[in-house]
Design an enzyme around this catalytic site. Structure first.
Site, PDB file in Angstrom:
ATOM      1  N   GLY A  72       0.272  -1.331  -0.070  1.00 45.26           N
ATOM      2  CA  GLY A  72       0.372   0.281   0.052  1.00 45.26           C
ATOM      3  C   GLY A  72       0.950   0.854  -0.023  1.00 45.26           C
ATOM      4  O   GLY A  72       1.922   1.714   0.917  1.00 45.26           O
ATOM      5  N   ILE A 148      -1.569 -10.047  -4.196  1.00 44.89           N
ATOM      6  CA  ILE A 148      -1.806 -10.684  -3.378  1.00 44.89           C
ATOM      7  C   ILE A 148      -3.050 -11.337  -3.300  1.00 44.89           C
ATOM      8  O   ILE A 148      -3.125 -13.059  -2.402  1.00 44.89           O
ATOM      9  CB  ILE A 148      -1.864  -9.614  -1.821  1.00 44.89           C
ATOM     10  N   ARG A 169     -11.018  -3.904  -9.628  1.00 39.93           N
ATOM     11  CA  ARG A 169     -11.528  -2.766 -10.128  1.00 39.93           C
ATOM     12  C   ARG A 169     -12.628  -2.980 -11.624  1.00 39.93           C
ATOM     13  O   ARG A 169     -13.345  -2.267 -11.202  1.00 39.93           O
ATOM     14  CB  ARG A 169     -10.596  -1.333  -9.677  1.00 39.93           C
ATOM     15  N   ASP A 251      -6.820  -8.542  10.819  1.00 36.48           N
ATOM     16  CA  ASP A 251      -5.502  -8.097  10.656  1.00 36.48           C
ATOM     17  C   ASP A 251      -5.728  -6.665  10.805  1.00 36.48           C
ATOM     18  O   ASP A 251      -4.160  -6.260  10.903  1.00 36.48           O
ATOM     19  CB  ASP A 251      -4.487  -9.227   9.550  1.00 36.48           C
ATOM     20  N   HIS A 275      -1.905  -7.054  12.417  1.00 38.63           N
ATOM     21  CA  HIS A 275      -1.587  -5.667  11.487  1.00 38.63           C
ATOM     22  C   HIS A 275      -0.269  -6.986  11.360  1.00 38.63           C
ATOM     23  O   HIS A 275       0.994  -5.879  10.771  1.00 38.63           O
ATOM     24  CB  HIS A 275      -1.324  -5.021  11.558  1.00 38.63           C
ATOM     25  N   GLY A 277       0.016  -8.949   8.627  1.00 40.78           N
ATOM     26  CA  GLY A 277       0.353 -10.121   7.659  1.00 40.78           C
ATOM     27  C   GLY A 277       1.544  -9.924   7.021  1.00 40.78           C
ATOM     28  O   GLY A 277       2.258 -11.117   5.926  1.00 40.78           O
TER      29      GLY A 277
END
Length: 312
Positions: A72, A148, A169, A251, A275, A277
């Site tokens: 991200g 992912i 998307r 997560d 968090h 991952g």
């Protein structure tokens, strides 16, 4: 032209870095290793938060590349407006797929098979036998079918799932089958036993898993979020959990870190991991390989990998 490279990992710990660049080690500490105005290639410290990521950006008047070590980019996006035009932003595609997909399957299995209850039973010296759901024969929906999402499906393959549906998307075809557009979600959600969210956080996905999304999930379904906490509406998720209609494995949360006393901690049917991952032993070797490759490309004037955008 400046040749300073800011790295959150000491340069002597990364094999294959090209010569001719000046490597500076900065992992988010109070003091900078050099003048930010001389930095040409900025590797953002990993998991140090937005404040650290953005702190030197406005002063980096010579920067040409900003490289995250996360998939991200939401933690650096607010600072891009202060950068000169032509700066390339690259993410860490290829670094986190294995770790995040592994945790995703772990959360699914732990939730379905009642592992948290077994741990509590062990603490209380209670033998909590019973009949638990299996991953086999379940219908899975992956919302966010990038690298992912594809890695998650790779790891689901041996588990004899009845079906894996994919959403991104925009619609496209893959070797494994069709990827549906986000607009197909209302028809796909009621069919899924397990809904896994692995989208990036964007204006389009913020609050995606809101009241309407969650209401369309079938009774007893499992909601799994390994994306970003803000992709889900916490208030709407709490309402569904407290009703007992669905379960969740998270997560990521909103807010994050989840503060003490927050009702999500003790909501029925929820499993929370902090968090983690991408935070595994698999991270560092993949991150180092990415940086060595990117900087070799940069030094040679070749195209970089994982370019997300260029500032205007």
């Amino acid at each position: 032209m400046t040749s300073d490279v800011w790295l959150p990992i000491p340069a002597d710990e990364i094999e294959g870095l090209p010569e001719g660049l000046d490597y500076r080690h900065w992992d988010g500490g109070e003091d900078y290793p050099a003048d930010p105005a001389d930095c040409a290639f900025y590797v953002v410290p990993y998991m140090k938060g937005m404040e650290v990521a953005l702190r030197p950006l406005a002063a980096m008047t010579s920067v040409r590349v900003v490289q995250t070590l996360s998939a991200g980019i939401d933690h650096v996006a607010p600072g891009l407006g202060s950068l000169p035009s032509g700066v390339r932003l690259c993410n860490a595609k290829g670094v986190h797929e294995a770790s995040t997909a592994e945790l995703t399957v772990g959360l699914v299995l732990a939730s379905l098979r009642g592992i948290p209850g077994f741990v509590r039973g062990q603490d209380a010296e209670e033998w909590r036998s019973g009949f638990y759901p299996a991953l086999a024969d379940k219908s899975v929906l992956i919302v966010g079918y990038g690298s992912i999402g594809a890695a998650i499906e790779d790891r689901l393959a041996p588990f004899e799932c009845a079906r894996v549906a994919r959403v991104a998307r925009s619609a496209r075809a893959t070797e494994r089958g069709p990827v549906h557009a986000l607009t197909d979600l209302p028809d796909l959600l009621p069919e899924a036993d397990i809904v896994i969210v692995s989208t990036p956080l964007t204006d389009e996905t913020k609050g995606l898993a809101g009241a309407e999304f969650l209401a369309r999930m079938k009774d007893g379904a499992l909601f799994v979020n390994v994306a970003r906490g803000q992709v889900a509406d916490t208030k709407a998720l709490l309402a569904e959990l407290e009703s007992g209609r669905i379960k969740a494995a998270l997560d990521v949360t909103d807010p994050e870190p989840l503060p003490a006393g927050h009702p999500l901690w003790h909501a029925p049917g929820v499993l929370i991991s902090p968090h983690v991952g991408g935070s595994t032993s698999a991270f560092m070797p993949r991150a180092k390989r990415l940086l060595a490759d990117q900087l070799t490309r940069y030094a040679a004037g070749d195209a970089l990998r994982n370019e997300v955008l260029t500032t205007g």
